[in-house]
Scaffold this motif. Structure first.
Motif, PDB file in Angstrom:
ATOM      1  N   PHE A 181      52.076 -56.044 -33.077  1.00 15.74           N
ATOM      2  CA  PHE A 181      51.161 -56.611 -34.062  1.00 15.74           C
ATOM      3  C   PHE A 181      51.519 -58.063 -34.325  1.00 15.74           C
ATOM      4  O   PHE A 181      52.693 -58.462 -34.184  1.00 15.74           O
ATOM      5  N   TYR A 207      50.682 -55.358 -48.107  1.00 11.56           N
ATOM      6  CA  TYR A 207      51.746 -56.310 -47.795  1.00 11.56           C
ATOM      7  C   TYR A 207      51.405 -57.715 -48.307  1.00 11.56           C
ATOM      8  O   TYR A 207      52.281 -58.555 -48.455  1.00 11.56           O
ATOM      9  N   PRO A 266      62.135 -56.691 -39.373  1.00  8.03           N
ATOM     10  CA  PRO A 266      61.444 -57.932 -39.030  1.00  8.03           C
ATOM     11  C   PRO A 266      61.700 -58.292 -37.568  1.00  8.03           C
ATOM     12  O   PRO A 266      62.779 -57.994 -37.042  1.00  8.03           O
ATOM     13  N   VAL A 267      60.714 -58.890 -36.938  1.00 10.13           N
ATOM     14  CA  VAL A 267      60.879 -59.333 -35.553  1.00 10.13           C
ATOM     15  C   VAL A 267      60.553 -60.820 -35.520  1.00 10.13           C
ATOM     16  O   VAL A 267      59.458 -61.211 -35.937  1.00 10.13           O
ATOM     17  N   PRO A 268      61.470 -61.656 -35.059  1.00 11.08           N
ATOM     18  CA  PRO A 268      61.175 -63.085 -34.999  1.00 11.08           C
ATOM     19  C   PRO A 268      59.874 -63.340 -34.242  1.00 11.08           C
ATOM     20  O   PRO A 268      59.630 -62.708 -33.209  1.00 11.08           O
ATOM     21  N   LYS A 269      59.074 -64.244 -34.776  1.00 13.47           N
ATOM     22  CA  LYS A 269      57.727 -64.425 -34.241  1.00 13.47           C
ATOM     23  C   LYS A 269      57.725 -64.811 -32.766  1.00 13.47           C
ATOM     24  O   LYS A 269      56.906 -64.310 -31.993  1.00 13.47           O
ATOM     25  N   ALA A 281      56.817 -50.153 -41.527  1.00 10.41           N
ATOM     26  CA  ALA A 281      56.600 -51.139 -40.466  1.00 10.41           C
ATOM     27  C   ALA A 281      57.302 -52.455 -40.732  1.00 10.41           C
ATOM     28  O   ALA A 281      57.686 -53.159 -39.807  1.00 10.41           O
ATOM     29  N   ASN A 282      57.470 -52.825 -42.005  1.00  4.65           N
ATOM     30  CA  ASN A 282      58.137 -54.086 -42.304  1.00  4.65           C
ATOM     31  C   ASN A 282      59.644 -53.932 -42.507  1.00  4.65           C
ATOM     32  O   ASN A 282      60.324 -54.879 -42.883  1.00  4.65           O
ATOM     33  N   ILE A 336      50.337 -47.568 -39.215  1.00  4.29           N
ATOM     34  CA  ILE A 336      50.959 -48.868 -38.931  1.00  4.29           C
ATOM     35  C   ILE A 336      52.453 -48.670 -38.655  1.00  4.29           C
ATOM     36  O   ILE A 336      53.016 -49.277 -37.737  1.00  4.29           O
ATOM     37  N   ASP A 337      53.086 -47.809 -39.442  1.00  8.50           N
ATOM     38  CA  ASP A 337      54.510 -47.523 -39.215  1.00  8.50           C
ATOM     39  C   ASP A 337      54.722 -46.941 -37.812  1.00  8.50           C
ATOM     40  O   ASP A 337      55.600 -47.374 -37.064  1.00  8.50           O
ATOM     41  N   ALA A 377      58.566 -42.542 -38.119  1.00  5.50           N
ATOM     42  CA  ALA A 377      58.744 -43.996 -38.128  1.00  5.50           C
ATOM     43  C   ALA A 377      59.135 -44.514 -39.506  1.00  5.50           C
ATOM     44  O   ALA A 377      58.637 -44.024 -40.514  1.00  5.50           O
ATOM     45  N   PRO A 378      60.003 -45.528 -39.550  1.00  3.86           N
ATOM     46  CA  PRO A 378      60.288 -46.190 -40.832  1.00  3.86           C
ATOM     47  C   PRO A 378      59.144 -47.134 -41.205  1.00  3.86           C
ATOM     48  O   PRO A 378      58.271 -47.390 -40.380  1.00  3.86           O
ATOM     49  N   ARG A 381      52.657 -61.305 -36.188  1.00  8.57           N
ATOM     50  CA  ARG A 381      53.687 -61.472 -37.212  1.00  8.57           C
ATOM     51  C   ARG A 381      53.661 -62.879 -37.786  1.00  8.57           C
ATOM     52  O   ARG A 381      53.226 -63.829 -37.140  1.00  8.57           O
ATOM     53  N   GLU A 382      54.184 -62.973 -38.987  1.00 10.13           N
ATOM     54  CA  GLU A 382      54.341 -64.282 -39.612  1.00 10.13           C
ATOM     55  C   GLU A 382      55.684 -64.861 -39.159  1.00 10.13           C
ATOM     56  O   GLU A 382      56.498 -64.164 -38.563  1.00 10.13           O
ATOM     57  N   GLY A 406      58.847 -63.028 -39.612  1.00 13.35           N
ATOM     58  CA  GLY A 406      59.091 -61.826 -38.827  1.00 13.35           C
ATOM     59  C   GLY A 406      58.378 -60.587 -39.343  1.00 13.35           C
ATOM     60  O   GLY A 406      58.459 -59.520 -38.738  1.00 13.35           O
ATOM     61  N   LEU A 407      57.686 -60.734 -40.481  1.00  7.39           N
ATOM     62  CA  LEU A 407      56.966 -59.572 -41.022  1.00  7.39           C
ATOM     63  C   LEU A 407      55.512 -59.585 -40.532  1.00  7.39           C
ATOM     64  O   LEU A 407      55.027 -60.573 -40.000  1.00  7.39           O
ATOM     65  N   LEU A 408      54.832 -58.462 -40.754  1.00  6.66           N
ATOM     66  CA  LEU A 408      53.499 -58.300 -40.181  1.00  6.66           C
ATOM     67  C   LEU A 408      52.465 -59.158 -40.903  1.00  6.66           C
ATOM     68  O   LEU A 408      52.507 -59.328 -42.123  1.00  6.66           O
ATOM     69  N   LYS A 463      48.372 -51.116 -46.847  1.00  4.01           N
ATOM     70  CA  LYS A 463      49.798 -51.399 -47.039  1.00  4.01           C
ATOM     71  C   LYS A 463      50.032 -52.315 -48.241  1.00  4.01           C
ATOM     72  O   LYS A 463      51.121 -52.342 -48.797  1.00  4.01           O
TER      73      LYS A 463
END
Lengths: 250, 652
Positions: B136, B88, A144-147, A140-141, B126-127, A137-138, B138-139, B142-144, B86
């Motif tokens: 998970f 983050y 980005p996934v739109p909320k 996790a961030n 987490i990855d 896996a790359p 997200r904000e 789009g980040l966790l 992480k």
């Protein structure tokens, strides 16, 4: 409160079953429905009789093990509630309660109220996953996934695999279950590479398991203890159409 | 028998230990992997992750669970989150800090090397989970997103609303499902492992009962992996699922595996209080609620539960601010409501013992969200905790948006388990133990959001290379279920089951389980004394004797028989409970979840806090089975702390 229970009893998969009637006295309104059945089973066991077999595990409404038809409704009539989270305060003194197993050709009865729902596992095995080998896996961030999309995917992902959607459907279709998984994974960027193969294979497996087809009754979303929205089915149908246009086959 | 307990952790710098260890391990050639069969028992986070990963590598995996589907394992019920270093949030977190917090949180009773590896692996989890599609939180960018949890001053907890366990388990289950379809995993749902088969000193197989037909079946492999969870249901009432049991680990213990630190049990401070004798289980409310909820009891006993009238005084909403005791904020200003679980639980017990408890029987405290609702609005609170509030309302019939929740501690997790070395292998070669079933990473107290982390670390990243290393050193062995060892173990299991069915006594299985549970909660629960433990050690064999003379198990050993399943599990709890009390008795100190009333700070600021004895008890107590009712042999693994200096845990 005092209750009369009509419960489906069946010794094994191949035997015929029938309803038995039981009387229960002094049931506390704070009990859960399954605790009420525990009381019955304690009485039966104390008399050396076989207790009523039913499935349950977490009793927190999340594992998806429990599932009974209570007065004709999967998990009973209280919306968005699993059987284990249904409490006796929803009933009243003198009530007659009919308790049956989930009914569907694809869910054979194993004993009393216990059914075999392994067909649902096989639908997931057909394609309900994102292929990512452990360790590959790359960060996790990195993606980005739109909320709002993540939230919609989440709503679909809350399915507990209990099978209430199937049990409530006049056609015993598994569209809501399958659609929920297709939608959950299909909305996420991580799920895109396999999106159209996934829907094709899962729908193919669903047909193979002899679940019925959808006639838009919408009973499933009402019965769903997690309130999975009906639009997961239209999402699945859209994806299936695109898959067919792309020439995918299972 | 002398057993030398060696962790086998690499010497030298802890920060490079796991990489060096991985490099030193042998690898099975890809073409040879398919010659090995590995038995994995359990499909929770550890079991499903391990089975999926081993199958991806090319091994043949035989996987078992007693539930109807691999997706039902009790990991699914974990609510709050999973820790990972992480950083983050850029709030100063690091692998080293997570390691430090975990060793300290465990009250300096965990193995430093294991904990460091756990912290190091946390970031990969987490990855992995995100790539699998685990949704998970997200904000808006789009980040966790992260939240904070007990025992830490950074926000490192990743979460998926209040259903983090469910989402992580479904992620692992999907990876698992893929390998079932690909043929790498042969799945046996509704199969309960009832014993381990040891041949020539190696774990080589299991006996499992098909819960649909009742048939006993033999399975042979090159290694056996137990990922069968904890033993919290020894208390009857716990937050564990109804089916959680000690049978797999206890049966392995009887075959030679050492059981380590069974007295380390975790009491979760926020569970919905007991409402009556019929109660079958307790429901946890996530620790994350303590981020925004404030814990209090009335200052005045008149507002508490009165045992004489059986009633509680004023409604909590009618008690003015000045008459409330926010006892965690008062006693622990630095951590406030977010002190670790053991401390929050004992504090709740103390205020209830003082007669200031609320709820049905005076065993309850308030968890109040009125400040949070004012600050965030109802919608803001709902976004964070909506499903938890809904669950609370279903169970109690009360609305936590408008009145405080009632909470009381309950058994939630067990830190003890089978002893394993750095490779997660027990002292029985070929028997690996993962997740809550082993003893290794949490010491005497587990921090919130660390169970999911450990289960997945063990399953995805730690066990697979260690199992490979073990197999690479042994050539593929002959395999046969016709060995006399299989016949002998199967005959014992058969005998045990038929005895249970033949007693035809007067008492139900549950009545024994409840009797044992009450005794354990009373004598070996949140606070323990020498006197109480000795009493329990007299009572347990008596209950066990009566069980084997007077239990009623209807039905037969063919077909579905849920009474028989329960009876076999309770029979094992009745043996295990004795070991737990003995371990608690012999550990003459207080540490983490193990609180001995005789060992507490008597003066000064720390008055009433747990008093550790590092000089005499900085060891793992690993017990060797010698027979039912016989005194087990104690083996000690000395713990050393080269990186985190043991100190009194202070959260003030």
């Amino acid at each position: 409160m005092d209750l009369t229970l009509n419960i489906w009893r069946q010794t094994s998969k191949d035997s015929a079953g029938n309803f038995e009637t039981y009387q229960l006295k002094d049931i506390n309104e704070h009990m859960s429905f399954l605790e009420m059945l525990d009381v019955l089973n304690e009485q039966l066991e104390g008399q050396g009789k076989e207790p009523v077999a039913f499935e349950h595990d977490c009793r927190e409404g999340i594992c998806g093990s429990c599932g009974l038809m209570i007065n004709g409704a999967p998990h009973g009539h209280l919306p968005r509630t699993t059987t284990c989270q249904l409490h006796m305060r929803e009933f009243k003194h003198g009530d007659n309660i009919t308790i049956e197993p989930f009914r569907a050709g694809a869910f054979p009865v194993l004993k009393d109220l216990v059914v075999d729902r392994s067909a649902l596992d096989r639908i997931v095995q057909a394609g309900g996953f994102i292929s990512v080998r452990t360790g590959s896996a790359p960060d996790a961030n990195a993606v980005p996934v739109p909320k709002d999309e993540a939230d919609r995917a989440f709503d679909a992902a809350t399915c507990i695999g209990c099978g209430a959607c199937v049990a409530s459907c006049p056609n015993a279709a598994a569209m809501l279950f399958t659609g929920a998984k297709v939608t959950h994974l299909g909305l996420l960027p991580q799920g895109q590479p396999e999106r159209y193969d996934r829907v094709t294979k899962m729908v193919h497996q669903m047909d193979k398991e002899e679940f019925g087809h959808c006639s838009n009754f919408g009973e499933c979303t009402v019965a769903c203890p997690k309130g999975i929205p009906l639009d997961v089915i239209s999402q699945m149908n859209r994806d299936l159409l695109v898959a067919q246009l792309k020439g995918r086959s299972a | 028998m002398t057993i030398e307990l060696k962790s086998g952790a690499p010497s030298g710098d802890i920060q490079t230990a796991w990489s060096r260890h991985k490099f030193s391990m042998q690898i099975v050639n890809p073409a040879n992997k398919r010659k090995y069969d590995i038995i994995v028992v359990g499909t929770g986070l550890a079991g499903a992750a391990c089975a999926a990963t081993l199958a991806e590598l090319g091994y043949n995996v035989l996987n078992f669970c007693f539930q109807d589907s691999a997706r039902r394992a009790h990991s699914i019920a974990a609510q709050g989150g999973i820790n990972a270093a992480k950083n983050y949030q850029n709030d100063g977190d690091s692998i080293y800090r997570l390691f430090y917090d975990t060793v300290k949180g465990g009250d300096f009773r965990a193995r430093e090397h294991n904990v460091y590896r756990l912290a190091e692996t946390s970031v990969n989890i987490i990855d992995q989970a995100t790539a699998q599609g685990v949704p998970f939180a997200r904000e808006y960018g789009g980040l966790l997103d992260n939240r904070s949890f007990g025992g830490a001053q950074v926000s490192r907890t990743f979460y998926a609303r209040g259903q983090t366990g469910q989402q992580l388990l479904i992620g692992a289950y999907q990876a698992h499902a893929k390998m079932v379809a690909a043929g790498g995993i042969k799945m046996f749902p509704r199969h309960e492992m009832l014993d381990v088969v040891v041949k020539d000193g190696h774990a080589r197989g299991i006996i499992a009962r098909d819960l649909v037909t009742g048939q006993l079946k033999r399975f042979v492999g090159d290694a056996v992996v137990l990922a069968t969870g904890g033993y919290g249901n020894v208390f009857f009432l716990s937050t564990n699922a109804m089916g959680c049991n000690v049978t797999a680990t206890w049966r392995a213990h009887r075959r030679g595996a050492l059981f380590a630190n069974p007295c380390y049990t975790q009491i979760h401070p926020t569970c919905i209080p007991v409402s009556g004798d019929y109660q079958s289980k307790l429901t946890l409310m996530s620790e994350s609620l303590r981020n925004d909820g404030r814990v209090w009891v009335p200052k005045d006993k008149k507002d508490a539960f009165d045992p004489k009238t059986g009633k509680v005084g004023r409604h909590p909403n009618d008690i003015p601010e000045s008459e409330r005791d926010y006892y965690l904020e008062r006693r622990y200003p630095a951590f406030g409501n977010l002190v670790p679980r053991d401390i929050a639980s004992r504090a709740a017990k103390q205020v209830c013992d003082e007669g200031r408890g609320v709820s049905y029987n005076g065993r309850g405290v308030y968890l109040d969200f009125s400040d949070a609702v004012r600050r965030l609005g109802k919608a803001g609170v709902e976004a964070r905790y909506g499903n938890l509030f809904e669950m609370y309302q279903r169970i109690t019939g009360e609305d936590p948006y408008t009145e405080p929740m009632r909470m009381y501690p309950a058994i939630h997790y067990t830190m003890g388990g089978l002893w394993v070395d750095y490779n997660l292998m027990s002292n029985v070669p070929g028997l690996f133990v993962l997740g809550e079933a082993n003893f290794s990473d949490h010491g005497a107290n587990r921090l919130g959001a660390s169970a999911l982390m450990q289960g997945l670390a063990d399953g995805y990243f730690v066990a697979p290379p260690c199992i490979g290393n073990f197999l690479a050193k042994r050539k593929p062995q002959p395999k046969s279920t016709d060995w006399p060892e299989f016949a002998a173990v199967e005959a014992e299991v058969k005998q045990r089951l038929s005895t249970l069915l033949s007693i035809k006594g007067k008492r139900t299985v549950d009545s024994f389980h409840k009797e044992l549970g009450l005794l354990m909660w009373d004598k070996c629960g949140m606070a323990r004394t020498e006197e109480g433990l000795k009493e329990a050690l007299v009572r347990i064999p008596q209950i066990r004797d009566e069980f084997w003379k007077n239990v009623s198990v209807p039905g037969s050993d063919t077909g579905v028989n849920q009474s028989l399943e329960k009876a076999a599990r309770v029979a094992d709890f009745l043996e295990f409970a004795e070991l737990m009390c003995l371990d608690a008795l012999e550990r003459r100190e207080s540490c983490g979840g193990h609180f001995r009333e005789e060992f507490q700070e008597e003066a000064g600021e720390a008055k009433g806090e747990a008093k550790r004895d590092d000089e005499n008890f900085a060891h793992v107590a690993a017990w060797e089975f010698t027979g039912v009712g016989q005194r087990p042999n104690l083996h000690k693994e000395q713990l050393t702390f080269d990186y985190v200096k043991p100190s009194q845990r202070s959260y003030k």
